[in-house]
Design a protein around this motif. Structure first.
Motif, PDB file in Angstrom:
ATOM      1  N   GLU A  83       4.144   2.923  -4.129  1.00  0.00           N
ATOM      2  CA  GLU A  83       3.135   3.606  -4.940  1.00  0.00           C
ATOM      3  C   GLU A  83       3.002   2.785  -6.222  1.00  0.00           C
ATOM      4  OE1 GLU A  83       2.105   7.010  -3.799  1.00  0.00           O
ATOM      5  OE2 GLU A  83       0.487   6.678  -5.229  1.00  0.00           O
TER       6      GLU A  83
ATOM      7  N   LEU B 171      -1.756   2.734   6.951  1.00  0.00           N
ATOM      8  CA  LEU B 171      -2.617   1.580   6.683  1.00  0.00           C
ATOM      9  C   LEU B 171      -1.821   0.288   6.850  1.00  0.00           C
ATOM     10  CD1 LEU B 171      -4.696   2.939   3.675  1.00  0.00           C
ATOM     11  CD2 LEU B 171      -5.547   2.370   5.948  1.00  0.00           C
TER      12      LEU B 171
ATOM     13  N   ASP C 269       0.858  -1.183   0.000  1.00  0.00           N
ATOM     14  CA  ASP C 269       0.000   0.000   0.000  1.00  0.00           C
ATOM     15  C   ASP C 269       0.895   1.233   0.000  1.00  0.00           C
ATOM     16  OD1 ASP C 269      -3.250   0.211   0.660  1.00  0.00           O
ATOM     17  OD2 ASP C 269      -2.128   2.066   1.007  1.00  0.00           O
ATOM     18  N   ALA C 270       0.342   2.318  -0.503  1.00  0.00           N
ATOM     19  CA  ALA C 270       1.107   3.565  -0.571  1.00  0.00           C
ATOM     20  C   ALA C 270       1.008   4.344   0.734  1.00  0.00           C
ATOM     21  CB  ALA C 270       0.601   4.411  -1.744  1.00  0.00           C
TER      22      ALA C 270
ATOM     23  N   SER D 275      -8.356  -1.265  -5.956  1.00  0.00           N
ATOM     24  CA  SER D 275      -7.170  -0.415  -5.914  1.00  0.00           C
ATOM     25  C   SER D 275      -6.688  -0.010  -7.306  1.00  0.00           C
ATOM     26  CB  SER D 275      -6.028  -1.101  -5.154  1.00  0.00           C
ATOM     27  OG  SER D 275      -5.714  -2.355  -5.720  1.00  0.00           O
TER      28      SER D 275
ATOM     29  N   GLY E 177      -7.763  -5.384  -4.728  1.00  0.00           N
ATOM     30  CA  GLY E 177      -9.159  -5.132  -4.400  1.00  0.00           C
ATOM     31  C   GLY E 177      -9.480  -3.651  -4.382  1.00  0.00           C
TER      32      GLY E 177
HETATM   33  C1  LIG Z   1     -10.461   1.524  -1.589  1.00  0.00           C
HETATM   34  S1  LIG Z   1      -9.089   1.033  -0.734  1.00  0.00           S
HETATM   35  C2  LIG Z   1      -9.195  -0.738  -0.820  1.00  0.00           C
HETATM   36  C3  LIG Z   1      -8.590  -1.415   0.361  1.00  0.00           C
HETATM   37  C4  LIG Z   1      -8.701  -2.937   0.341  1.00  0.00           C
HETATM   38  N1  LIG Z   1      -8.094  -3.530  -0.829  1.00  0.00           N
HETATM   39  C5  LIG Z   1     -10.133  -3.386   0.458  1.00  0.00           C
HETATM   40  O1  LIG Z   1     -10.675  -3.895  -0.533  1.00  0.00           O
HETATM   41  O2  LIG Z   1     -10.715  -3.236   1.534  1.00  0.00           O
HETATM   42  C6  LIG Z   1      -7.789   1.408  -1.863  1.00  0.00           C
HETATM   43  C7  LIG Z   1      -6.412   1.233  -1.249  1.00  0.00           C
HETATM   44  O3  LIG Z   1      -5.457   1.392  -2.286  1.00  0.00           O
HETATM   45  C8  LIG Z   1      -4.376   2.149  -1.785  1.00  0.00           C
HETATM   46  N2  LIG Z   1      -3.751   2.777  -2.932  1.00  0.00           N
HETATM   47  C9  LIG Z   1      -4.244   3.754  -3.717  1.00  0.00           C
HETATM   48  N3  LIG Z   1      -3.381   4.026  -4.706  1.00  0.00           N
HETATM   49  C10 LIG Z   1      -2.323   3.203  -4.532  1.00  0.00           C
HETATM   50  C11 LIG Z   1      -1.111   3.001  -5.226  1.00  0.00           C
HETATM   51  N4  LIG Z   1      -0.799   3.711  -6.317  1.00  0.00           N
HETATM   52  N5  LIG Z   1      -0.255   2.062  -4.774  1.00  0.00           N
HETATM   53  C12 LIG Z   1      -0.545   1.326  -3.674  1.00  0.00           C
HETATM   54  N6  LIG Z   1      -1.682   1.488  -2.973  1.00  0.00           N
HETATM   55  C13 LIG Z   1      -2.557   2.410  -3.399  1.00  0.00           C
HETATM   56  C14 LIG Z   1      -4.992   3.113  -0.794  1.00  0.00           C
HETATM   57  O4  LIG Z   1      -4.028   3.584   0.139  1.00  0.00           O
HETATM   58  C15 LIG Z   1      -6.067   2.242  -0.176  1.00  0.00           C
HETATM   59  O5  LIG Z   1      -5.561   1.563   0.939  1.00  0.00           O
END
Ligand SMILES: C[S@@+](CC[C@H](N)C(=O)[O-])C[C@H]1O[C@@H](n2cnc3c(N)ncnc32)[C@H](O)[C@@H]1O
Length: 306
Positions: free
Chosen positions: A121, A98, A93-94, A140, A138
């Protein structure tokens, strides 16, 4: 807790001084953490069905490494660790805060020895992780500007025969009857319309944004993967909701209110304010007719590379 095809909870820097101006589209993931975590817990029965379906495609004894990309607070990370008991699961995760929650949850669940975290990221910063038998993403991928590039980067990290599972789309969640006795009937449909505008603006503001036809099986094929499949899973929590579920609903509608600010008319916003008011007998904390009905789609595809 949904914006268009975006059925999870977000909080963001809504500027309450902005009056009728449309809400900004940046998301403060750290501030969102508690509601993201309770929302994922409420959706756990749906996620468990999805994980079980993925497990039918991959014999558990063959799965030694799993990446959960965009893990959020790790509810799914831990579910994946339970589903694949021989695997090391890496939450990516970025948002470091979290990932702290992922670690804490894993330790609480007795999974601390198999759950690792990696701040990146995505799709950047994945190479150093090596490869995996299963890559789960999920809700993401739609936070990544170039979704094709993201899927290609994930595919490059798959072992031959490994599987990608992308949870994207499904049906807009419903929480209330069409006519709730206050305001104009059809409030949730109008919230959907307004939040889908927000969603598109949110995507367009992402770094490297590239317009993409969101035909997930075709996108997975374009990433060099084969045997794409899609399946949707239902979450049906009927009325009456428990107090904890109502609180979750209030968080979801608070988020939605910030998204539709400046995009819905004042009458609808007033109705949402009444729903959020803990002292209003028509509010979400008191009304007997609220529920949660939603469906989410998982798209899988396999690596044939050697
Ligand atoms: C809507 S949440 C989903 C969390 C989890 N997968 C779920 O289904 O409950 C989106 C997640 O993606 C992460 N995120 C967003 N852009 C990202 C990136 N470029 N790289 C890694 N994580 C990212 C956010 O920090 C967040 O924790």
């Amino acid at each position: 807790m949904s914006s268009h095809q975006h059925q999870h909870q977000h909080q963001h820097h809504a500027d309450s001084s902005s009056g009728g101006h449309p809400a900004a589209t940046d998301i403060d993931w750290d501030a969102l953490a508690p509601v993201l975590e309770s929302g994922a817990e409420m959706h756990r029965p749906l996620s468990a069905q999805a994980a079980a379906w993925v497990a039918e495609e991959l014999p558990a004894e063959d799965v030694r490494r799993v990446f959960d990309i965009g893990s959020g607070p790790g509810v799914l990370t831990c579910l994946l660790a339970e589903t694949f008991p021989y695997a090391e699961v890496v939450a990516v995760d970025a948002t470091p805060q979290l990932l702290d929650r992922v670690r804490a949850r894993a330790v609480r669940s007795g999974l601390g020895d198999r759950v690792r975290v990696h701040a990146a990221e995505a799709p950047d910063g994945l190479e150093e992780l090596g490869t995996a038998d299963l890559i789960w993403a999920g809700n993401s991928v739609h936070h990544m500007g170039d979704q094709r590039r993201a899927l290609a980067a994930f595919a490059a990290r798959l072992r031959p025969g490994g599987l990608i599972a992308v949870l994207e789309g499904g049906l807009q969640a419903r929480h209330l009857p069409r006519d709730i006795g206050i305001g104009r009937p059809g409030l949730e449909s109008r919230i959907d319309g307004a939040s889908s505008v927000w969603f598109e603006e949110m995507r367009a503001a992402l770094p490297g944004y590239t317009a993409t036809v969101e035909h997930w099986p075709a996108l997975l094929a374009a990433a060099g993967l084969s045997d794409a499949r899609s399946r949707s899973f239902l979450l049906d929590i009927p009325a009456p909701l428990t107090a904890a579920q109502r609180e979750q609903l209030v968080s979801a509608f608070s988020w939605l209110r910030s998204v539709v600010e400046g995009r819905l008319d004042g009458d609808d916003l007033s109705v949402i304010d009444r729903l959020l008011d803990p002292d209003d007998e028509q509010g979400l904390m008191h009304r007997p007719d609220s529920f949660l009905l939603t469906a989410r789609t998982v798209h899988t595809a396999r690596s044939t590379g050697s």
